[in-house]
Scaffold this active site. Structure first.
Site, PDB file in Angstrom:
ATOM      1  N   GLU A  40      15.926  53.802  82.821  1.00 37.61           N
ATOM      2  CA  GLU A  40      17.253  53.182  82.880  1.00 37.61           C
ATOM      3  C   GLU A  40      18.092  53.774  81.750  1.00 37.61           C
ATOM      4  O   GLU A  40      17.882  53.451  80.580  1.00 37.61           O
ATOM      5  CB  GLU A  40      17.133  51.668  82.701  1.00 37.61           C
ATOM      6  CG  GLU A  40      18.452  50.935  82.550  1.00 37.61           C
ATOM      7  CD  GLU A  40      18.270  49.522  82.012  1.00 37.61           C
ATOM      8  OE1 GLU A  40      19.175  49.048  81.289  1.00 37.61           O
ATOM      9  OE2 GLU A  40      17.233  48.890  82.301  1.00 37.61           O
ATOM     10  N   ARG A  44      25.944  52.852  77.270  1.00 38.94           N
ATOM     11  CA  ARG A  44      26.444  52.464  75.939  1.00 38.94           C
ATOM     12  C   ARG A  44      27.049  53.636  75.189  1.00 38.94           C
ATOM     13  O   ARG A  44      27.755  53.450  74.199  1.00 38.94           O
ATOM     14  CB  ARG A  44      25.301  51.876  75.108  1.00 38.94           C
ATOM     15  CG  ARG A  44      24.673  50.635  75.707  1.00 38.94           C
ATOM     16  CD  ARG A  44      23.491  50.164  74.887  1.00 38.94           C
ATOM     17  NE  ARG A  44      22.687  49.190  75.608  1.00 38.94           N
ATOM     18  CZ  ARG A  44      21.558  48.682  75.162  1.00 38.94           C
ATOM     19  NH1 ARG A  44      21.084  49.061  73.982  1.00 38.94           N
ATOM     20  NH2 ARG A  44      20.886  47.797  75.886  1.00 38.94           N
ATOM     21  N   THR A  68      23.339  48.615  81.269  1.00 35.37           N
ATOM     22  CA  THR A  68      24.542  48.144  80.585  1.00 35.37           C
ATOM     23  C   THR A  68      25.776  48.421  81.440  1.00 35.37           C
ATOM     24  O   THR A  68      26.792  48.929  80.965  1.00 35.37           O
ATOM     25  CB  THR A  68      24.705  48.779  79.185  1.00 35.37           C
ATOM     26  OG1 THR A  68      23.438  48.862  78.538  1.00 35.37           O
ATOM     27  CG2 THR A  68      25.629  47.928  78.312  1.00 35.37           C
ATOM     28  N   LYS A 128      16.951  40.702  86.379  1.00 32.01           N
ATOM     29  CA  LYS A 128      16.634  41.015  84.989  1.00 32.01           C
ATOM     30  C   LYS A 128      16.630  39.703  84.191  1.00 32.01           C
ATOM     31  O   LYS A 128      17.400  38.778  84.490  1.00 32.01           O
ATOM     32  CB  LYS A 128      17.691  41.970  84.422  1.00 32.01           C
ATOM     33  CG  LYS A 128      17.494  42.348  82.964  1.00 32.01           C
ATOM     34  CD  LYS A 128      18.553  43.353  82.529  1.00 32.01           C
ATOM     35  CE  LYS A 128      18.359  43.758  81.067  1.00 32.01           C
ATOM     36  NZ  LYS A 128      19.315  44.801  80.643  1.00 32.01           N
TER      37      LYS A 128
END
Length: 210
Positions: A40, A44, A68, A128
């Protein structure tokens, strides 16, 4: 085997933060060599999207997703870049709806019964759980599995080799975390160390399952 099944088979989802696109292929190969063929790459940093494209193109055996993902625009860009799955820290209805329409696996962050109910109503059966260490860890997940028995979780946050075994249970689809891709090791170009962490983590999972 679909994307969700591949994530479940690997059981590990490294959370990868990259400063340079040139690091992406090396990280993917190092993780894969250690038995972890899922990653993943977070959005960011500015290197996030092009790194997803790089891995998608050069490492087809590695399942790469975007993490994110905070809004629909970022989600669309990630999918266009080649992300096979989308991970968001919270539940965003627009992101979930878009992914479901596109047939893209999506893992929204859900830690409360209300958020989980929303996810289930959209048809999701894996979410998640972030940050896992703050919201009660495996104890909380097992408690939530009582009223939501058909749901599985991908806990992320506060997990490393020292407590990885604690999270191996029937309620867990896969386990995510940054320990699998230490940024210091990435920036140092220590690919062998990354491979060892991946290999050691897989060994913990296999030992616990046996």
């Amino acid at each position: 085997m679909n994307v969700k099944e591949k994530i479940g088979e690997c059981r590990l989802v490294p959370v990868v933060v990259l400063d340079e696109v040139s690091q992406a292929e090396n990280v993917a190969k190092a993780l894969s060599k250690g038995g972890v063929n899922v990653m993943e790459i977070t959005l960011r940093t500015e290197a996030g999207l092009p790194s997803i494209a790089e891995v998608s193109k050069k490492c087809p055996s590695v399942l790469v997703g975007a993490g994110t993902v905070l809004n629909l625009d970022a989600c669309k860009k990630a999918v266009d870049a080649g992300a096979a799955f989308i991970v968001s820290p919270g539940f965003d209805g627009e992101i979930v709806e878009y992914c479901l329409k596109k047939g893209v696996t999506v893992l929204p962050g859900c830690v409360t019964p209300t958020e989980i109910t929303k996810a289930i109503k959209t048809g999701l059966d894996v979410v998640k759980f972030f940050p896992a260490n703050i919201y009660g860890g495996i104890k909380a997940i097992k408690a939530l599995s009582g009223p939501f028995p058909g749901l599985k979780f991908v806990p992320t946050g506060g997990i490393d080799l020292s407590n990885l075994a604690d999270y191996i249970s029937p309620q867990i689809h896969a386990i995510g975390g940054g320990w699998l891709c230490d940024k210091k090791l990435v920036n140092a170009g220590d690919w062998e160390a990354l491979t060892k962490i991946a290999s050691d983590s897989q060994a913990v999972i296999k030992q616990k399952k046996n």
